[in-house]
Design an enzyme around this catalytic site. Structure first.
Site, PDB file in Angstrom:
ATOM      1  CG  HIS A   1      -2.078  -0.909   1.101  1.00 34.39           C
ATOM      2  ND1 HIS A   1      -3.192  -0.810   1.894  1.00 34.39           N
ATOM      3  CD2 HIS A   1      -2.301  -1.945   0.258  1.00 34.39           C
ATOM      4  CE1 HIS A   1      -4.068  -1.743   1.538  1.00 34.39           C
ATOM      5  NE2 HIS A   1      -3.541  -2.450   0.555  1.00 34.39           N
TER       6      HIS A   1
ATOM      7  CE1 TYR B   1      -4.757   3.672   9.275  1.00 33.62           C
ATOM      8  CE2 TYR B   1      -5.155   3.642  11.641  1.00 33.62           C
ATOM      9  CZ  TYR B   1      -4.458   3.187  10.539  1.00 33.62           C
ATOM     10  OH  TYR B   1      -3.464   2.254  10.700  1.00 33.62           O
TER      11      TYR B   1
ATOM     12  N   PRO C   1      -2.930  -0.048  19.350  1.00 31.05           N
ATOM     13  CG  PRO C   1      -4.985  -1.076  18.905  1.00 31.05           C
ATOM     14  CD  PRO C   1      -4.198  -0.438  20.003  1.00 31.05           C
TER      15      PRO C   1
ATOM     16  CE  LYS D   1       4.828   2.837  13.368  1.00 21.26           C
ATOM     17  NZ  LYS D   1       4.901   2.434  11.971  1.00 21.26           N
TER      18      LYS D   1
ATOM     19  CE1 TYR E   1       0.460   2.397   8.147  1.00 21.48           C
ATOM     20  CE2 TYR E   1      -0.745   3.792   9.693  1.00 21.48           C
ATOM     21  CZ  TYR E   1      -0.648   2.632   8.945  1.00 21.48           C
ATOM     22  OH  TYR E   1      -1.656   1.703   8.989  1.00 21.48           O
TER      23      TYR E   1
HETATM   24  C1  PHB Z   1      -4.924  -4.517  10.905  1.00 21.60           C
HETATM   25  O1  PHB Z   1      -5.042  -4.693   9.686  1.00 21.60           O
HETATM   26  O2  PHB Z   1      -5.188  -5.418  11.725  1.00 21.60           O
HETATM   27  C2  PHB Z   1      -4.495  -3.189  11.387  1.00 21.60           C
HETATM   28  C3  PHB Z   1      -4.130  -2.216  10.474  1.00 21.60           C
HETATM   29  C4  PHB Z   1      -3.759  -0.967  10.921  1.00 21.60           C
HETATM   30  C5  PHB Z   1      -3.745  -0.695  12.276  1.00 21.60           C
HETATM   31  C6  PHB Z   1      -4.081  -1.667  13.192  1.00 21.60           C
HETATM   32  C7  PHB Z   1      -4.452  -2.929  12.757  1.00 21.60           C
HETATM   33  O3  PHB Z   1      -3.404   0.549  12.681  1.00 21.60           O
END
Ligand code: PHB
Ligand code: APR
Length: 390
Positions: free
Chosen positions: A72, A200, A292, A296, A384
């Site tokens: 991505h 997000y 989460p 990370k 990120y």
């Molecule tokens: C996930 O795909 O489980 C995932 C992706 C991004 C995050 C947390 C979990 O910030």
């Protein structure tokens, strides 16, 4: 039995450590209290920083990830449904790899066993001994029979609830802990994600995250209470809320599918200092937990064991202990930066139960700034995709 490095825990930290050590000609044995099938199917996060994805490829365990993982080049941040893209590739030259942690675990177990590596699954009563001297020992039971591993070093890769950290005598470790009044209700669904990149989503109903494992499997999260009762969340209520938090038109964007897994994760920040005592070294979740939101956790685990394997390689090559002595310092510099980033992402995106109207307006201003300023979006992007390593 005797080995050079005795490893407790076959999660990403323990497995990657064993893998990296074998490439340096250093022998290790892993013990794990769960079954192979269990650790290979345990659903966890799924974002790998670019350097970590490169490391998996360079060390020969990244072939399936390269075939099946999704690269991505950005994410979207949605403000009450209005999606704004952060273009990682343009801002940093790099992207991220979307590939489930349990897939990494599968690939590494396969590689370790194929290379003659030793992993003892379904052990019980693990305990660690004599790590203040030169001859540490790990004791455990396999099928009811008592066993002992004599080793030079013990790696505590046994996660937050493991036995290594609590075995360190009182007074050695300082714990830094922040329990957040937030949780995530997560589902894995047999259905395509609403968009090709992660979303997000900041909304007046709370935060939601739309992630994926493949073009046909979604990983979706709703902000909830840390002690949320899953019994109150039948599938249709979860889908309704996921659609609502996608913003206007969300009901059309989000396709429903069979729910393959469902769970609640409470959020905490946790770090111990130091991460080592004598010849016992902690790595990954055994030493630190991040909320989460920045994805990370697995990346920090891989960074820790990369540093530890380099330190051990130097020690076995030359007898020098400088890198081993530096281990905590080297790991924690990265860990605290990841704590900062994860805390920042979390506090910017979630509806905090203690916040008032002014906090909501400030969050909005921050999200507007982060998604419109080149400097601010670059700062998000470089954290990120993963800060430089080495
Ligand atoms: C996930 O795909 O489980 C995932 C992706 C991004 C995050 C947390 C979990 O910030
Ligand atoms: N004896 C043997 N094994 C143990 C014991 C014990 N007493 N206690 C725990 N374990 C095992 C667990 O079953 C697990 O397989 O240790 C392993 C720890 O693995 P993880 O919890 O995956 O931790 P780590 O390898 O540090 O990876 C960190 O995992 O929780 C996620 O978000 C986190 O992505 C991050 C990653």
């Amino acid at each position: 039995m005797r080995t050079q490095v005795g490893i407790v825990g076959a999660g990403p930290a323990g497995l990657m450590l064993s893998h990296l050590l074998s490439r340096e000609g250093i022998d290790s044995v892993i013990i794990e209290d769960q079954s192979r099938a269990y650790v290979e199917s345990r659903i966890r996060a799924g974002v790998i920083e670019s350097w970590a994805a490169d490391l998996l490829v360079e060390t020969g365990v990244g072939a399936r990830m390269q075939r099946e993982g999704l690269v991505h080049e950005g994410i979207a941040i949605a403000l009450n449904g209005e999606r704004r893209r952060i273009d990682f590739k343009r801002l940093t030259g790099r992207g991220i790899m979307v590939y489930g942690q349990h897939e990494v675990v599968k690939d590494m177990i396969k590689a370790r066993l194929a290379a003659g590596g030793q992993i003892e699954f379904e052990i019980t009563e693990a305990s660690v001994h004599d790590f203040d001297g030169r001859a540490p020992k790990i004791r455990y039971k396999q099928g009811g029979e008592a066993r002992e591993i004599a080793c030079d070093f013990i790696a505590g890769c046994d996660g937050f609830h493991g036995i290594c950290r609590p075995s360190i005598p009182n007074g050695v470790l300082t714990e830094f802990e922040r329990i957040l009044p937030l949780g995530w209700l997560g589902i894995l669904s047999q259905s395509p994600p609403p968009a090709p990149e992660l979303i997000y989503s900041y909304t007046d109903r709370g935060f939601a995250l739309y992630s994926m494992r493949s073009p046909t499997v979604s990983r979706l999260y709703l902000q909830c209470a840390p002690d949320e009762d899953l019994a109150n969340w039948p599938d249709d209520k979860i889908w309704k809320e996921l659609k609502a938090r996608l913003g206007p038109g969300g009901d059309k964007l989000l396709q429903e599918g069979k729910v393959l897994e469902k769970g609640v994760t409470a959020m905490r920040s946790f770090v111990v200092e130091p991460m080592q005592t004598g010849r016992l070294f902690l790595a990954g979740d055994a030493a630190h937990i991040v909320p989460p939101t920045g994805a990370k956790g697995m990346n920090l685990a891989i960074a820790d064991v990369l540093f530890f394997s380099q330190a051990l390689a130097e020690f076995y090559r030359s007898g020098k202990t400088a890198l081993l002595e530096d281990y905590t310092q080297k790991c924690l510099e990265r860990v605290w930066k990841a704590q900062r980033f994860s805390w920042w992402m979390t506090s910017m995106l979630h509806l905090n139960p203690d916040d008032g109207p002014s906090d909501r307006r400030r969050q909005w201003a921050e999200l507007d700034y982060v998604t419109s300023s080149e400097a601010a979006s670059k700062s998000l992007a470089e954290n990120y995709v993963g800060l430089p390593i080495e």
